[in-house]
Motif scaffolding. Structure first.
Motif, PDB file in Angstrom:
ATOM      1  N   THR A   8     -57.742  54.856   2.658  1.00 51.72           N
ATOM      2  CA  THR A   8     -57.015  54.557   1.433  1.00 51.72           C
ATOM      3  C   THR A   8     -57.732  53.475   0.641  1.00 51.72           C
ATOM      4  N   LEU A   9     -58.278  52.487   1.321  1.00 53.63           N
ATOM      5  CA  LEU A   9     -59.018  51.418   0.654  1.00 53.63           C
ATOM      6  C   LEU A   9     -60.242  51.983  -0.060  1.00 53.63           C
ATOM      7  N   GLN A  10     -60.954  52.885   0.584  1.00 55.45           N
ATOM      8  CA  GLN A  10     -62.134  53.497  -0.037  1.00 55.45           C
ATOM      9  C   GLN A  10     -61.733  54.319  -1.258  1.00 55.45           C
ATOM     10  N   GLN A  11     -60.636  55.065  -1.157  1.00 57.98           N
ATOM     11  CA  GLN A  11     -60.162  55.848  -2.296  1.00 57.98           C
ATOM     12  C   GLN A  11     -59.784  54.931  -3.455  1.00 57.98           C
ATOM     13  N   ALA A  12     -59.139  53.809  -3.146  1.00 55.53           N
ATOM     14  CA  ALA A  12     -58.756  52.859  -4.192  1.00 55.53           C
ATOM     15  C   ALA A  12     -59.990  52.292  -4.888  1.00 55.53           C
ATOM     16  N   LYS A  13     -61.040  52.002  -4.131  1.00 51.88           N
ATOM     17  CA  LYS A  13     -62.271  51.486  -4.732  1.00 51.88           C
ATOM     18  C   LYS A  13     -62.917  52.533  -5.632  1.00 51.88           C
ATOM     19  N   GLU A  14     -62.872  53.790  -5.213  1.00 45.23           N
ATOM     20  CA  GLU A  14     -63.438  54.866  -6.039  1.00 45.23           C
ATOM     21  C   GLU A  14     -62.655  55.021  -7.343  1.00 45.23           C
ATOM     22  N   ILE A  15     -61.336  54.930  -7.262  1.00 46.68           N
ATOM     23  CA  ILE A  15     -60.515  55.013  -8.474  1.00 46.68           C
ATOM     24  C   ILE A  15     -60.813  53.841  -9.396  1.00 46.68           C
ATOM     25  N   ARG A  16     -60.933  52.649  -8.822  1.00 49.95           N
ATOM     26  CA  ARG A  16     -61.247  51.465  -9.624  1.00 49.95           C
ATOM     27  C   ARG A  16     -62.589  51.627 -10.327  1.00 49.95           C
ATOM     28  N   ASN A  17     -63.589  52.145  -9.624  1.00 57.86           N
ATOM     29  CA  ASN A  17     -64.903  52.361 -10.233  1.00 57.86           C
ATOM     30  C   ASN A  17     -64.840  53.410 -11.342  1.00 57.86           C
ATOM     31  N   THR A  18     -64.024  54.439 -11.157  1.00 52.64           N
ATOM     32  CA  THR A  18     -63.862  55.455 -12.199  1.00 52.64           C
ATOM     33  C   THR A  18     -63.278  54.834 -13.461  1.00 52.64           C
ATOM     34  N   PHE A  19     -62.238  53.988 -13.297  1.00 48.53           N
ATOM     35  CA  PHE A  19     -61.656  53.299 -14.468  1.00 48.53           C
ATOM     36  C   PHE A  19     -62.679  52.351 -15.089  1.00 48.53           C
ATOM     37  N   MET A  20     -63.446  51.647 -14.287  1.00 50.23           N
ATOM     38  CA  MET A  20     -64.440  50.726 -14.805  1.00 50.23           C
ATOM     39  C   MET A  20     -65.421  51.483 -15.706  1.00 50.23           C
ATOM     40  N   ASN A  21     -65.917  52.627 -15.246  1.00 50.90           N
ATOM     41  CA  ASN A  21     -66.851  53.420 -16.038  1.00 50.90           C
ATOM     42  C   ASN A  21     -66.189  53.962 -17.312  1.00 50.90           C
ATOM     43  N   TYR A  22     -64.926  54.347 -17.212  1.00 52.85           N
ATOM     44  CA  TYR A  22     -64.210  54.831 -18.379  1.00 52.85           C
ATOM     45  C   TYR A  22     -64.089  53.738 -19.439  1.00 52.85           C
ATOM     46  N   PHE A  23     -63.675  52.533 -19.034  1.00 50.94           N
ATOM     47  CA  PHE A  23     -63.518  51.432 -19.978  1.00 50.94           C
ATOM     48  C   PHE A  23     -64.866  51.031 -20.585  1.00 50.94           C
ATOM     49  N   LEU A  24     -65.912  51.137 -19.814  1.00 54.42           N
ATOM     50  CA  LEU A  24     -67.236  50.777 -20.297  1.00 54.42           C
ATOM     51  C   LEU A  24     -67.706  51.738 -21.384  1.00 54.42           C
ATOM     52  N   ASN A  25     -67.320  53.003 -21.265  1.00 52.25           N
ATOM     53  CA  ASN A  25     -67.810  54.039 -22.188  1.00 52.25           C
ATOM     54  C   ASN A  25     -66.861  54.329 -23.334  1.00 52.25           C
ATOM     55  N   THR A  26     -65.751  53.576 -23.453  1.00 47.31           N
ATOM     56  CA  THR A  26     -64.827  53.822 -24.567  1.00 47.31           C
ATOM     57  C   THR A  26     -64.784  52.663 -25.518  1.00 47.31           C
TER      58      THR A  26
END
Length: 120
Positions: free
Chosen positions: A102-120
């Motif tokens: 679950t911790l690894q999945q949470a980190k992956e979700i956080r990284n996905t949001f980070m990339n989204y915010f960076l590109n918007t």
């Protein structure tokens, strides 16, 4: 969701932390208003997750109907918005008893949001 640790943040992670902080403040304020109005939220809601979602959505709809009818004269709303109550600050708990997967999945979700915010 947890922010990235504050040491050695790159611009993308700092941007993510800023977005997360703003979203968290908005959500905490919203739940604070709902909790002040409906005491049911002051304790665990002892129903299924699906039923809890329906209950909270109903509370949001009722809140909006009351705001539309009463405007800013709703005392619970005014107290929260003026900062006279610190509704959630003392009650936010850190729940670490989750599995490593679950911790690894949470980190992956956080990284996905980070990339989204960076590109918007």
């Amino acid at each position: 969701m947890r922010p990235f640790p504050s040491r050695g943040l790159n611009p993308a992670r700092e941007n993510f932390n800023d977005h997360l902080s703003r979203a968290r403040k908005c959500i905490e304020c919203t739940f604070g208003i709902l909790r002040a109005k409906w005491r049911l939220l002051g304790k665990d809601i002892e129903v299924s997750s699906q039923k809890a979602i329906v209950i909270i959505k109903c509370m949001c709809i009722l809140h909006n109907v009351i705001r539309e009818k009463d405007g800013d004269s709703d005392l619970d709303y005014c107290n929260i918005m003026l900062g006279s109550q610190t509704v959630w600050e003392d009650e936010i708990t850190d729940r670490r008893a989750r599995g490593a997967n679950t911790l690894q999945q949470a980190k992956e979700i956080r990284n996905t949001f980070m990339n989204y915010f960076l590109n918007t």
